[in-house]
Scaffold this motif. Structure first.
Motif, short mmCIF file in Angstrom:
data_model
loop_
_atom_site.label_atom_id
_atom_site.label_comp_id
_atom_site.label_asym_id
_atom_site.label_seq_id
_atom_site.Cartn_x
_atom_site.Cartn_y
_atom_site.Cartn_z
N ILE A 86 0.83 -1.20 0.00
CA ILE A 86 0.00 0.00 0.00
C ILE A 86 0.87 1.25 0.00
O ILE A 86 0.58 2.22 -0.71
CB ILE A 86 -0.95 -0.01 1.22
CG1 ILE A 86 -1.96 -1.15 1.08
CG2 ILE A 86 -1.66 1.33 1.36
CD1 ILE A 86 -2.86 -1.33 2.28
N ALA A 87 1.95 1.23 0.78
CA ALA A 87 2.84 2.39 0.82
C ALA A 87 3.44 2.65 -0.56
O ALA A 87 3.56 3.80 -0.99
CB ALA A 87 3.95 2.16 1.84
N ALA A 88 3.80 1.58 -1.28
CA ALA A 88 4.35 1.74 -2.62
C ALA A 88 3.29 2.30 -3.57
O ALA A 88 3.56 3.19 -4.39
CB ALA A 88 4.88 0.41 -3.13
N ALA A 122 -1.10 7.95 9.82
CA ALA A 122 0.27 8.41 9.99
C ALA A 122 0.78 9.12 8.75
O ALA A 122 1.60 10.04 8.84
CB ALA A 122 1.18 7.23 10.32
N ALA A 123 0.27 8.73 7.57
CA ALA A 123 0.72 9.35 6.32
C ALA A 123 0.28 10.80 6.22
O ALA A 123 0.84 11.57 5.42
CB ALA A 123 0.20 8.56 5.13
N THR A 124 -0.71 11.20 7.01
CA THR A 124 -1.19 12.59 6.95
C THR A 124 -0.35 13.52 7.82
O THR A 124 -0.53 14.74 7.76
CB THR A 124 -2.66 12.69 7.42
OG1 THR A 124 -2.74 12.33 8.81
CG2 THR A 124 -3.53 11.76 6.59
N THR A 125 0.54 12.95 8.65
CA THR A 125 1.30 13.78 9.59
C THR A 125 2.59 14.32 9.01
O THR A 125 3.21 15.19 9.61
CB THR A 125 1.62 12.98 10.86
OG1 THR A 125 2.49 11.89 10.52
CG2 THR A 125 0.34 12.45 11.50
N GLY A 126 3.03 13.81 7.89
CA GLY A 126 4.28 14.28 7.30
C GLY A 126 4.64 13.47 6.09
O GLY A 126 3.89 12.60 5.63
N GLU A 127 5.83 13.72 5.55
CA GLU A 127 6.25 13.05 4.32
C GLU A 127 6.74 11.63 4.58
O GLU A 127 6.76 10.81 3.67
CB GLU A 127 7.36 13.86 3.64
CG GLU A 127 6.90 15.25 3.18
CD GLU A 127 8.02 16.02 2.51
OE1 GLU A 127 9.15 15.49 2.49
OE2 GLU A 127 7.76 17.14 2.03
N VAL A 128 7.17 11.37 5.81
CA VAL A 128 7.73 10.05 6.14
C VAL A 128 6.94 9.45 7.30
O VAL A 128 6.65 10.13 8.29
CB VAL A 128 9.22 10.16 6.52
CG1 VAL A 128 9.77 8.80 6.91
CG2 VAL A 128 10.03 10.75 5.37
N GLU A 148 6.71 7.03 1.94
CA GLU A 148 7.96 6.50 2.48
C GLU A 148 7.72 6.02 3.90
O GLU A 148 7.31 6.79 4.77
CB GLU A 148 9.06 7.56 2.47
CG GLU A 148 10.39 7.04 3.00
CD GLU A 148 11.48 8.10 3.02
OE1 GLU A 148 12.55 7.81 3.61
OE2 GLU A 148 11.25 9.19 2.48
N VAL A 149 7.98 4.74 4.13
CA VAL A 149 7.83 4.15 5.46
C VAL A 149 9.19 3.63 5.89
O VAL A 149 9.80 2.81 5.21
CB VAL A 149 6.81 3.00 5.46
CG1 VAL A 149 6.66 2.43 6.86
CG2 VAL A 149 5.46 3.47 4.95
N THR A 150 9.68 4.13 7.02
CA THR A 150 10.96 3.66 7.53
C THR A 150 10.81 2.26 8.11
O THR A 150 9.69 1.81 8.39
CB THR A 150 11.49 4.62 8.61
OG1 THR A 150 10.61 4.58 9.74
CG2 THR A 150 11.59 6.05 8.08
N GLU A 151 11.94 1.58 8.30
CA GLU A 151 11.87 0.23 8.86
C GLU A 151 11.32 0.24 10.28
O GLU A 151 10.53 -0.63 10.64
CB GLU A 151 13.27 -0.41 8.83
CG GLU A 151 13.66 -0.96 7.47
CD GLU A 151 12.69 -1.98 6.93
OE1 GLU A 151 12.31 -2.90 7.69
OE2 GLU A 151 12.28 -1.86 5.77
#
Length: 327
Positions: A182-184, A216-222, A189-192
């Motif tokens: 889904i992130a792709a 979480a994706a709405t809070t910032g770029e990463v 960008e999802v960190t490990e």
């Protein structure tokens, strides 16, 4: 990767991802390979029995039911598939009226229709008895799929008429795989450590993982660990362990301060702290005696909270009990 939801006219970025990425076919179902294989064999042999799906939320029960309908009926699945939520309609009337009307209505091209009764463990015993009789009466042209969290709440005469499938919480690998997909697809960008936090916060519930990712994706770029724990109001495992170790070492004041931080600063509910404690007991590297004592205290506090006791008082009592046992 799962297909987008059929109602694809929602503005980009505003769709609910649990619907947008809801699996449409068996090929899209994550983490329930054995169950999917057995369901496929029923359909391939054209020999579908009544089914009972039991298991926690967000593990694929409803998805598997709709995948069965799509596999059997193709594009006509909506006209041959009735979905009811028993938690909204708990009485006997829904069994006698809506189910019977659907089962009696004429249809062509297929040998039977499918009725999916979600949260069937919410039905009263009288309604379940009526459902049992309905299952017998319309067994020639209707198949029932019942979904529940606790199969023990389904009366034995219904269980004996169904093939029972027990869905387990999804494994970490299955949740991580879909989160990555889904992130792709959403170019996120999802960190490990963010991925690990999403898997931990989900606790085997795919819906929770996807909802947490979208939030979480709405809070910032990463999407990183900090964003996930903030959005989900989940404590880091090390914070829970620090609190428990302080109590076991007899340092009640330090343990109580850590508990207050979790409740006030993190915004966690008492029941959520209990859940995290229960999930993490065997990951704390405690000796067996301490782990068993902690489990006993967790069970007692969980019962009292479920009966309406003050959450903070019960959690402080749990920590106090652990601390006193060292003196």
């Amino acid at each position: 990767m799962s297909e987008a939801a059929e109602s694809g006219d929602a503005p980009a970025g505003r769709e609910i991802w649990i619907e947008k990425y809801r699996p449409q076919t068996f090929d899209d179902v994550y983490g329930q390979d054995d169950i999917v294989e057995r369901l496929r064999s029923y359909i391939e042999r054209d020999d579908l029995p009544h089914l009972l799906f039991a298991g926690p939320a967000g593990v694929g029960k409803t998805t598997s039911a709709t995948a069965i309908a799509r596999a059997i009926y193709g594009d006509d699945w909506r006209g041959n598939f009735l979905e009811l939520n028993a938690s909204d309609e708990r009485g006997i009337d829904v069994v006698r009226d809506r189910i019977k009307n659907f089962a009696r209505s004429s249809f062509g091209g297929h040998d039977y229709r499918v009725i999916f009764l979600d949260e069937a463990d919410s039905l009263t015993n009288d309604a379940q008895s009526a459902l049992r009789r309905t299952m017998e009466q319309f067994s020639d042209n209707t198949r029932f799929i019942l979904s529940c969290n606790y199969s023990s709440k389904i009366i034995d005469p219904i269980q004996s008429r169904c093939a029972v499938f027990r869905f387990s919480p999804l494994g970490d690998d299955a949740i991580a795989e879909q989160v990555r997909d889904i992130a792709a697809a959403e170019d996120i960008e999802v960190t490990e450590d963010g991925l690990d936090a999403l898997v931990y916060a989900a606790g085997g519930d795919m819906r929770r993982a996807i909802n947490s990712l979208q939030a979480a994706a709405t809070t910032g770029e990463v999407v990183d660990e900090e964003a996930v724990y903030m959005i989900t109001s989940t404590a880091r495992p090390e914070d829970i362990e620090e609190m428990v170790r302080a109590a076991i070492d007899g340092e009640f004041t330090a343990a109580r301060k850590q508990l207050e931080t979790l409740i006030v600063d993190t915004g966690m509910a008492g029941g959520d702290i209990i859940d995290q404690l229960h999930r993490s007991v065997w990951e704390f590297d405690l000796d067996e005696r301490d782990a068993v004592r902690l489990m006993e205290r967790i069970g007692e506090a969980d019962y009292r909270i479920s009966e309406g006791a003050n959450e903070q008082v019960q959690l402080e009592a749990l920590l106090a009990s652990l601390a006193l046992s060292q003196n």
